[in-house]
Scaffold this motif. Sequence first.
Motif, PDB file in Angstrom:
ATOM      1  N   ARG A   1       0.853  -1.182   0.000  1.00  0.00           N
ATOM      2  CA  ARG A   1       0.000   0.000   0.000  1.00  0.00           C
ATOM      3  C   ARG A   1       0.889   1.232   0.000  1.00  0.00           C
ATOM      4  O   ARG A   1       1.985   1.212   0.571  1.00  0.00           O
ATOM      5  CB  ARG A   1      -0.912   0.002   1.230  1.00  0.00           C
ATOM      6  CG  ARG A   1      -1.912   1.156   1.244  1.00  0.00           C
ATOM      7  CD  ARG A   1      -2.681   1.174   2.548  1.00  0.00           C
ATOM      8  NE  ARG A   1      -3.596   2.295   2.603  1.00  0.00           N
ATOM      9  CZ  ARG A   1      -4.251   2.683   3.684  1.00  0.00           C
ATOM     10  NH1 ARG A   1      -4.062   2.021   4.826  1.00  0.00           N
ATOM     11  NH2 ARG A   1      -5.065   3.710   3.655  1.00  0.00           N
ATOM     12  N   VAL A   2       0.432   2.334  -0.623  1.00  0.00           N
ATOM     13  CA  VAL A   2       1.183   3.589  -0.699  1.00  0.00           C
ATOM     14  C   VAL A   2       0.270   4.731  -0.256  1.00  0.00           C
ATOM     15  O   VAL A   2      -0.851   4.862  -0.746  1.00  0.00           O
ATOM     16  CB  VAL A   2       1.707   3.855  -2.124  1.00  0.00           C
ATOM     17  CG1 VAL A   2       2.448   5.185  -2.176  1.00  0.00           C
ATOM     18  CG2 VAL A   2       2.616   2.728  -2.580  1.00  0.00           C
ATOM     19  N   ILE A   3       0.789   5.529   0.677  1.00  0.00           N
ATOM     20  CA  ILE A   3       0.102   6.750   1.117  1.00  0.00           C
ATOM     21  C   ILE A   3       0.942   7.928   0.656  1.00  0.00           C
ATOM     22  O   ILE A   3       2.158   7.954   0.862  1.00  0.00           O
ATOM     23  CB  ILE A   3      -0.081   6.769   2.644  1.00  0.00           C
ATOM     24  CG1 ILE A   3      -0.921   5.573   3.084  1.00  0.00           C
ATOM     25  CG2 ILE A   3      -0.737   8.072   3.094  1.00  0.00           C
ATOM     26  CD1 ILE A   3      -1.064   5.463   4.589  1.00  0.00           C
ATOM     27  N   LYS A   4       0.295   8.925   0.049  1.00  0.00           N
ATOM     28  CA  LYS A   4       1.014  10.059  -0.531  1.00  0.00           C
ATOM     29  C   LYS A   4       0.527  11.363   0.111  1.00  0.00           C
ATOM     30  O   LYS A   4      -0.344  12.042  -0.435  1.00  0.00           O
ATOM     31  CB  LYS A   4       0.819  10.088  -2.047  1.00  0.00           C
ATOM     32  CG  LYS A   4       1.408   8.884  -2.752  1.00  0.00           C
ATOM     33  CD  LYS A   4       1.259   8.970  -4.251  1.00  0.00           C
ATOM     34  CE  LYS A   4      -0.178   8.763  -4.674  1.00  0.00           C
ATOM     35  NZ  LYS A   4      -0.313   8.736  -6.156  1.00  0.00           N
ATOM     36  N   PRO A   5       1.087  11.720   1.277  1.00  0.00           N
ATOM     37  CA  PRO A   5       0.683  12.984   1.913  1.00  0.00           C
ATOM     38  C   PRO A   5       1.318  14.188   1.220  1.00  0.00           C
ATOM     39  O   PRO A   5       2.414  14.107   0.675  1.00  0.00           O
ATOM     40  CB  PRO A   5       1.206  12.837   3.345  1.00  0.00           C
ATOM     41  CG  PRO A   5       2.371  11.928   3.204  1.00  0.00           C
ATOM     42  CD  PRO A   5       2.042  10.970   2.102  1.00  0.00           C
ATOM     43  N   ASN A   6       0.619  15.326   1.281  1.00  0.00           N
ATOM     44  CA  ASN A   6       1.106  16.588   0.729  1.00  0.00           C
ATOM     45  C   ASN A   6       1.996  17.254   1.777  1.00  0.00           C
ATOM     46  O   ASN A   6       1.528  17.681   2.846  1.00  0.00           O
ATOM     47  CB  ASN A   6      -0.074  17.495   0.370  1.00  0.00           C
ATOM     48  CG  ASN A   6       0.361  18.717  -0.419  1.00  0.00           C
ATOM     49  OD1 ASN A   6       1.500  19.150  -0.329  1.00  0.00           O
ATOM     50  ND2 ASN A   6      -0.555  19.272  -1.193  1.00  0.00           N
ATOM     51  N   VAL A   7       3.285  17.377   1.486  1.00  0.00           N
ATOM     52  CA  VAL A   7       4.239  17.898   2.473  1.00  0.00           C
ATOM     53  C   VAL A   7       4.536  19.375   2.295  1.00  0.00           C
ATOM     54  O   VAL A   7       5.350  19.941   3.045  1.00  0.00           O
ATOM     55  CB  VAL A   7       5.555  17.096   2.411  1.00  0.00           C
ATOM     56  CG1 VAL A   7       5.317  15.652   2.797  1.00  0.00           C
ATOM     57  CG2 VAL A   7       6.184  17.199   1.031  1.00  0.00           C
ATOM     58  N   THR A   8       3.930  20.052   1.328  1.00  0.00           N
ATOM     59  CA  THR A   8       4.165  21.487   1.121  1.00  0.00           C
ATOM     60  C   THR A   8       2.965  22.343   1.484  1.00  0.00           C
ATOM     61  O   THR A   8       3.087  23.563   1.551  1.00  0.00           O
ATOM     62  CB  THR A   8       4.540  21.756  -0.344  1.00  0.00           C
ATOM     63  OG1 THR A   8       3.462  21.351  -1.202  1.00  0.00           O
ATOM     64  CG2 THR A   8       5.807  21.005  -0.729  1.00  0.00           C
ATOM     65  N   ALA A   9       1.814  21.746   1.712  1.00  0.00           N
ATOM     66  CA  ALA A   9       0.611  22.512   2.033  1.00  0.00           C
ATOM     67  C   ALA A   9       0.738  23.162   3.409  1.00  0.00           C
ATOM     68  O   ALA A   9       1.125  22.509   4.384  1.00  0.00           O
ATOM     69  CB  ALA A   9      -0.625  21.612   1.981  1.00  0.00           C
ATOM     70  N   GLN A  10       0.430  24.453   3.474  1.00  0.00           N
ATOM     71  CA  GLN A  10       0.452  25.205   4.731  1.00  0.00           C
ATOM     72  C   GLN A  10      -0.947  25.145   5.351  1.00  0.00           C
ATOM     73  O   GLN A  10      -1.920  25.595   4.758  1.00  0.00           O
ATOM     74  CB  GLN A  10       0.861  26.662   4.491  1.00  0.00           C
ATOM     75  CG  GLN A  10       2.214  26.835   3.832  1.00  0.00           C
ATOM     76  CD  GLN A  10       3.353  26.486   4.757  1.00  0.00           C
ATOM     77  OE1 GLN A  10       3.322  26.789   5.940  1.00  0.00           O
ATOM     78  NE2 GLN A  10       4.365  25.829   4.216  1.00  0.00           N
ATOM     79  N   GLN A  11      -1.014  24.613   6.560  1.00  0.00           N
ATOM     80  CA  GLN A  11      -2.281  24.483   7.261  1.00  0.00           C
ATOM     81  C   GLN A  11      -2.256  25.330   8.523  1.00  0.00           C
ATOM     82  O   GLN A  11      -1.194  25.602   9.084  1.00  0.00           O
ATOM     83  CB  GLN A  11      -2.550  23.020   7.595  1.00  0.00           C
ATOM     84  CG  GLN A  11      -2.491  22.105   6.363  1.00  0.00           C
ATOM     85  CD  GLN A  11      -2.870  20.688   6.692  1.00  0.00           C
ATOM     86  OE1 GLN A  11      -3.932  20.430   7.230  1.00  0.00           O
ATOM     87  NE2 GLN A  11      -1.984  19.752   6.358  1.00  0.00           N
ATOM     88  N   ARG A  12      -3.429  25.731   8.985  1.00  0.00           N
ATOM     89  CA  ARG A  12      -3.537  26.666  10.096  1.00  0.00           C
ATOM     90  C   ARG A  12      -4.465  26.122  11.165  1.00  0.00           C
ATOM     91  O   ARG A  12      -5.524  25.571  10.863  1.00  0.00           O
ATOM     92  CB  ARG A  12      -4.056  28.017   9.605  1.00  0.00           C
ATOM     93  CG  ARG A  12      -4.069  29.105  10.669  1.00  0.00           C
ATOM     94  CD  ARG A  12      -4.519  30.429  10.109  1.00  0.00           C
ATOM     95  NE  ARG A  12      -5.910  30.368   9.645  1.00  0.00           N
ATOM     96  CZ  ARG A  12      -6.607  31.397   9.218  1.00  0.00           C
ATOM     97  NH1 ARG A  12      -6.028  32.582   9.159  1.00  0.00           N
ATOM     98  NH2 ARG A  12      -7.846  31.260   8.828  1.00  0.00           N
ATOM     99  N   VAL A  13      -4.046  26.316  12.419  1.00  0.00           N
ATOM    100  CA  VAL A  13      -4.851  25.945  13.581  1.00  0.00           C
ATOM    101  C   VAL A  13      -5.185  27.221  14.335  1.00  0.00           C
ATOM    102  O   VAL A  13      -4.288  27.994  14.681  1.00  0.00           O
ATOM    103  CB  VAL A  13      -4.099  24.950  14.484  1.00  0.00           C
ATOM    104  CG1 VAL A  13      -4.848  24.736  15.785  1.00  0.00           C
ATOM    105  CG2 VAL A  13      -3.933  23.619  13.773  1.00  0.00           C
ATOM    106  N   GLU A  14      -6.450  27.472  14.591  1.00  0.00           N
ATOM    107  CA  GLU A  14      -6.911  28.676  15.265  1.00  0.00           C
ATOM    108  C   GLU A  14      -7.184  28.382  16.728  1.00  0.00           C
ATOM    109  O   GLU A  14      -7.828  27.387  17.062  1.00  0.00           O
ATOM    110  CB  GLU A  14      -8.173  29.217  14.592  1.00  0.00           C
ATOM    111  CG  GLU A  14      -7.974  29.568  13.126  1.00  0.00           C
ATOM    112  CD  GLU A  14      -9.281  29.862  12.416  1.00  0.00           C
ATOM    113  OE1 GLU A  14     -10.338  29.532  13.001  1.00  0.00           O
ATOM    114  OE2 GLU A  14      -9.250  30.402  11.306  1.00  0.00           O
ATOM    115  N   VAL A  15      -6.706  29.263  17.604  1.00  0.00           N
ATOM    116  CA  VAL A  15      -6.890  29.127  19.045  1.00  0.00           C
ATOM    117  C   VAL A  15      -7.488  30.428  19.562  1.00  0.00           C
ATOM    118  O   VAL A  15      -6.937  31.506  19.351  1.00  0.00           O
ATOM    119  CB  VAL A  15      -5.563  28.827  19.767  1.00  0.00           C
ATOM    120  CG1 VAL A  15      -5.802  28.672  21.273  1.00  0.00           C
ATOM    121  CG2 VAL A  15      -4.923  27.568  19.203  1.00  0.00           C
TER     122      VAL A  15
END
Length: 380
Positions: free
Chosen positions: A115-129
């Motif tokens: 099996r192969v999983i291909k995550p996106n390693v350049t996407a900028q994600q944000r967590v709001e607090v």
Amino acid sequence: MPWSNQSGGGGPWGQRGGSGGGKSPWGSGPQGNGTPPDLEDILRRSQDRLKDFIPGGSMGGRGLIILVLGVIAVWLLTGFYTVRPNEVGINMIFGRYTRTSGEGLRYNFPYPIGRVIKPNVTAQQRVEVGYRSTPTGQGRARDVIEESLMLTADENIVDIDFDAVWQINPARPQDYVFNLQNPDGTIKSVAESAMREVIGRRNIQAILTTEQASVAQEVRQIMQEALDAYGAGVLINVVQLQAVQPPSEVRQAFFDVNAAQQDAVRVQNEAGAFASRVVPEARGEASRTVQQAEAYREQSVADATGQAARFRQVYEEYRKAPDISRERIFLETMERVFGGLEKIIVDQNGQGVVPFLPLNQQIQRPQPQGNAANPQGATR
């Protein structure tokens, strides 16, 4: 990893992504009355289907081997996959991580072995607090008070809204895939904990004014260290403070106190400026007065010394010729006394008074212009 998690709920023999999630590899599903299918019946129908693909309607041992080899070849060809530039390939065999592959055309054993999983390693994600933004991300939808209220070192409460921008670590994407079940929830908990730790070591005045940049940098560092210790495979790029202010219940009173403190600082600065201007002036005036007094002292001493020296010289000359010296002193004194006065000469016989004419002044005084008809209009 169990095969049941990879097959979409169909068990180890289920078809991944197919429409019949509960069918067996032989095409027959469970019976409607719950009776399990007969194995001999399944084999017989499978043989009938294979005969349709074999010329002559019969299949020998050699044909069966060729068919099996063809099926295996097609199955192996399905193991080729493509990794895009913004992805990495996480290769697994029987659910166990084996390696990470870069961009390009790659190969791994096909399902169900690999099996192969291909995550996106350049996407900028944000967590709001402390707040939640609108679905478009252009404004604030609501505040989350239970996340934003924090206690400072001087026992005040500050309301902080911030967010953390993160991405998958390209060097350790397998940690992100296997160690984080809920990435957003984990990162938000770590961010809130790090912010409370940093705020708890500072006073509210510094947090509201001069140390916001250092607070954000320290929170980012603590978050990164904690996530590295968890093996999260996440990079925290930046921590941004969106709003830092006192709680709404005491906000106006706090602003009034802050304004009063600023006024106090302003008055102190004005007083310091006045002192820095007046004190040098007073010191300069005192120095000038002292210098004038010293100059007057030196002048008085010099005059007295000169007068004493002159008196001694005159006395020495007087001792040599007393009569001549007395006469000279008398004449010089009379000259000083009568030099600037108007003088009247009285005849010794008492017959009349003759005014003394200051000829030098008459010579220096300009003569008035006389009339041509009266040339004697000048001084008589």
